[in-house]
Motif scaffolding. Structure first.
Motif, PDB file in Angstrom:
ATOM      1  N   GLY A  90       0.780  -1.227   0.000  1.00 40.16           N
ATOM      2  CA  GLY A  90       0.000   0.000   0.000  1.00 40.16           C
ATOM      3  C   GLY A  90       0.811   1.277   0.000  1.00 40.16           C
ATOM      4  O   GLY A  90       0.239   2.372  -0.024  1.00 40.16           O
ATOM      5  N   LYS A  91       2.134   1.159   0.014  1.00 38.34           N
ATOM      6  CA  LYS A  91       2.981   2.345   0.045  1.00 38.34           C
ATOM      7  C   LYS A  91       3.439   2.739  -1.360  1.00 38.34           C
ATOM      8  O   LYS A  91       3.304   1.970  -2.316  1.00 38.34           O
ATOM      9  N   THR A  92       4.015   3.947  -1.448  1.00 39.69           N
ATOM     10  CA  THR A  92       4.622   4.444  -2.681  1.00 39.69           C
ATOM     11  C   THR A  92       6.104   4.625  -2.461  1.00 39.69           C
ATOM     12  O   THR A  92       6.522   5.266  -1.486  1.00 39.69           O
ATOM     13  N   VAL A  93       6.909   4.043  -3.348  1.00 40.70           N
ATOM     14  CA  VAL A  93       8.358   4.220  -3.324  1.00 40.70           C
ATOM     15  C   VAL A  93       8.709   5.311  -4.318  1.00 40.70           C
ATOM     16  O   VAL A  93       8.276   5.283  -5.477  1.00 40.70           O
ATOM     17  N   ARG A  94       9.500   6.274  -3.877  1.00 42.01           N
ATOM     18  CA  ARG A  94       9.890   7.409  -4.724  1.00 42.01           C
ATOM     19  C   ARG A  94      11.308   7.185  -5.247  1.00 42.01           C
ATOM     20  O   ARG A  94      12.241   6.991  -4.468  1.00 42.01           O
ATOM     21  N   PHE A  95      11.469   7.207  -6.553  1.00 45.35           N
ATOM     22  CA  PHE A  95      12.788   7.265  -7.175  1.00 45.35           C
ATOM     23  C   PHE A  95      13.105   8.746  -7.380  1.00 45.35           C
ATOM     24  O   PHE A  95      12.493   9.405  -8.218  1.00 45.35           O
ATOM     25  N   VAL A  96      14.043   9.280  -6.610  1.00 43.83           N
ATOM     26  CA  VAL A  96      14.411  10.689  -6.726  1.00 43.83           C
ATOM     27  C   VAL A  96      15.690  10.772  -7.549  1.00 43.83           C
ATOM     28  O   VAL A  96      16.753  10.310  -7.128  1.00 43.83           O
ATOM     29  N   VAL A  97      15.588  11.362  -8.731  1.00 38.44           N
ATOM     30  CA  VAL A  97      16.652  11.349  -9.728  1.00 38.44           C
ATOM     31  C   VAL A  97      17.367  12.694  -9.746  1.00 38.44           C
ATOM     32  O   VAL A  97      16.728  13.750  -9.802  1.00 38.44           O
ATOM     33  N   GLY A  98      18.690  12.661  -9.731  1.00 37.53           N
ATOM     34  CA  GLY A  98      19.482  13.881  -9.689  1.00 37.53           C
ATOM     35  C   GLY A  98      19.753  14.507 -11.036  1.00 37.53           C
ATOM     36  O   GLY A  98      20.639  15.360 -11.154  1.00 37.53           O
ATOM     37  N   THR A  99      19.010  14.118 -12.057  1.00 37.03           N
ATOM     38  CA  THR A  99      19.144  14.706 -13.391  1.00 37.03           C
ATOM     39  C   THR A  99      17.764  15.068 -13.917  1.00 37.03           C
ATOM     40  O   THR A  99      16.740  14.691 -13.337  1.00 37.03           O
ATOM     41  N   ARG A 100      17.744  15.786 -15.028  1.00 31.45           N
ATOM     42  CA  ARG A 100      16.479  16.250 -15.592  1.00 31.45           C
ATOM     43  C   ARG A 100      15.756  15.152 -16.361  1.00 31.45           C
ATOM     44  O   ARG A 100      16.345  14.145 -16.739  1.00 31.45           O
ATOM     45  N   VAL A 101      14.482  15.382 -16.604  1.00 32.55           N
ATOM     46  CA  VAL A 101      13.688  14.476 -17.430  1.00 32.55           C
ATOM     47  C   VAL A 101      14.333  14.358 -18.812  1.00 32.55           C
ATOM     48  O   VAL A 101      14.727  15.366 -19.410  1.00 32.55           O
ATOM     49  N   GLY A 102      14.473  13.139 -19.304  1.00 32.70           N
ATOM     50  CA  GLY A 102      15.036  12.911 -20.622  1.00 32.70           C
ATOM     51  C   GLY A 102      16.507  12.566 -20.609  1.00 32.70           C
ATOM     52  O   GLY A 102      17.052  12.152 -21.641  1.00 32.70           O
ATOM     53  N   SER A 103      17.177  12.714 -19.467  1.00 35.43           N
ATOM     54  CA  SER A 103      18.592  12.332 -19.381  1.00 35.43           C
ATOM     55  C   SER A 103      18.714  10.813 -19.386  1.00 35.43           C
ATOM     56  O   SER A 103      17.717  10.090 -19.228  1.00 35.43           O
ATOM     57  N   GLY A 104      19.959  10.318 -19.541  1.00 39.42           N
ATOM     58  CA  GLY A 104      20.159   8.880 -19.528  1.00 39.42           C
ATOM     59  C   GLY A 104      19.726   8.252 -18.220  1.00 39.42           C
ATOM     60  O   GLY A 104      19.052   7.213 -18.198  1.00 39.42           O
ATOM     61  N   GLY A 105      20.087   8.889 -17.084  1.00 36.95           N
ATOM     62  CA  GLY A 105      19.683   8.367 -15.789  1.00 36.95           C
ATOM     63  C   GLY A 105      18.183   8.377 -15.609  1.00 36.95           C
ATOM     64  O   GLY A 105      17.594   7.416 -15.091  1.00 36.95           O
ATOM     65  N   ASP A 106      17.538   9.442 -16.041  1.00 36.87           N
ATOM     66  CA  ASP A 106      16.079   9.538 -15.944  1.00 36.87           C
ATOM     67  C   ASP A 106      15.415   8.452 -16.782  1.00 36.87           C
ATOM     68  O   ASP A 106      14.417   7.854 -16.363  1.00 36.87           O
ATOM     69  N   THR A 107      15.986   8.161 -17.950  1.00 30.59           N
ATOM     70  CA  THR A 107      15.437   7.099 -18.802  1.00 30.59           C
ATOM     71  C   THR A 107      15.465   5.767 -18.078  1.00 30.59           C
ATOM     72  O   THR A 107      14.475   5.017 -18.071  1.00 30.59           O
ATOM     73  N   TYR A 108      16.611   5.450 -17.456  1.00 28.19           N
ATOM     74  CA  TYR A 108      16.708   4.194 -16.714  1.00 28.19           C
ATOM     75  C   TYR A 108      15.737   4.186 -15.529  1.00 28.19           C
ATOM     76  O   TYR A 108      15.074   3.172 -15.254  1.00 28.19           O
ATOM     77  N   ALA A 109      15.656   5.285 -14.797  1.00 30.55           N
ATOM     78  CA  ALA A 109      14.792   5.337 -13.619  1.00 30.55           C
ATOM     79  C   ALA A 109      13.340   5.057 -13.984  1.00 30.55           C
ATOM     80  O   ALA A 109      12.652   4.279 -13.308  1.00 30.55           O
TER      81      ALA A 109
END
Length: 342
Positions: A29-48
């Protein structure tokens, strides 16, 4: 003895079941937050976002998983926030840029890192960080050799990443980079390159290029000058030289290996300190199960995203080696990271 062994085995199995049951009860019942240190569309954001779509079913209790972005100061604000302010119950997972854990080494006394690397809990990385330098097709810089003769105007984000790459390589190898700093993120730098405001990038993640800018590669809009890292990445064309080939001395090579050790870590997911161990273990297993999930694999292939997972043990070994490097070498790298006098 056999009875005793069976009893111990039964206790261990019971403990493991109890731990998983408690983890499932917590996450249900909980929500897990992936907090990404880059902007939307970056490589890291894509993986996240790709992983967030699939990992929930592999975490006991099947929580909802969402992605948030916190790209300020090139990702340093996010890393500091994860260490100092994020909930320590296992509901907040960070994803930082590959260079951020190395900021104290790269910048020395000038570092603004507020985290203690050995207290962060490393979970997984979906890939190493294959990194290249590029120039736009209209630039006078067509090859890495041209960088020794012609200036290349590149964009910078914060103090690490592309900014630090340009400074170190200018000071160490004589590459004629000129940095225009202050861009919010890679997407803004890419737009500036396309618009003619900049001429290239001293650091460009291969994942970002192959997903966001497949046309740049397909249509010859960019020149790939070199790739960084001690090991060549299998997806990058064979004729792209390795930066390591341009080290003229053992010291230069050692500095480059220290500087680009972050490439082997890739896109590091982590917990803040003090998360209960049973939840750490469960989420690490969930990452492994996600990478093997046929639906995840199919989605990654559809997005042309490479997945070559890096374990938390491999990540920790890279950090340990870097932070145990000779102080003299670290001081030299920090000195090379300063902006050129001109």
């Amino acid at each position: 003895m056999l009875a005793a062994a069976l009893t111990v085995t039964g206790i261990a199995a019971g403990t493991a079941f109890a731990d998983e049951s408690a983890v499932a009860e917590f996450y249900s019942g909980k929500t897990v937050r992936f907090v990404v240190g880059t902007r939307v569309g970056s490589g890291g954001d894509t993986y996240a976002r790709l992983i967030a779509d699939h990992i929930g079913k592999h975490i006991p209790g099947n929580p909802n998983v969402i992605v948030e972005n916190m790209p300020a100061a090139g990702g340093l604000v996010q890393a500091n926030w994860m260490y100092n302010q994020a909930d320590r119950d296992g509901t907040v997972v960070g994803l930082t840029r590959e260079s951020i854990p190395f900021e104290p080494i790269l910048l020395g006394d000038a570092s603004k890192a507020e985290f203690k690397l050995d207290e962060l809990i490393w979970l997984s990385s979906p890939n190493m960080f294959p990194n290249v330098a590029i120039s736009w097709h209209t630039s006078d810089v067509k090859t890495v050799g041209d960088l020794l003769e012609n200036e290349l105007i590149v964009g910078g984000i914060g103090q690490t990443g592309s900014t630090n790459d340009a400074y170190v390589l200018r000071n160490l190898l004589g590459f004629k980079y000129r940095v225009i700093n202050g861009y919010p993120g890679p997407s803004e730098i890419d737009l500036a390159v396309e618009n003619g405001e900049l001429e290239g990038r001293a650091t460009a993640g291969w994942t970002g290029l192959s997903t966001r800018h497949a046309d740049w590669l397909r249509d010859g809009k960019i020149n790939i000058l070199y790739q960084t890292g001690a090991v060549k990445y299998p997806r990058i064309p064979d004729d792209v030289p390795s930066l390591m080939d341009f080290a003229k001395t053992d010291e230069q090579r050692a500095i480059l290996e220290l500087k680009y050790g972050s490439n082997a870590v890739g896109f590091p997911f982590f917990f803040p300190p003090e998360v209960p161990q049973e939840r750490v273990d469960a989420v690490r297993k969930a990452f492994e199960a996600t990478y093997a999930d046929p639906e995840f694999i199919k989605a990654a292939e559809a997005q042309h995203v490479d997945v070559f997972p890096v374990s938390h043990q491999e990540m920790e070994a890279v950090y340990k080696k870097a932070y145990e490097s000779p102080q003299e070498l670290r001081d030299k790298l920090a000195e090379l990271s300063k902006p050129p006098a001109d």
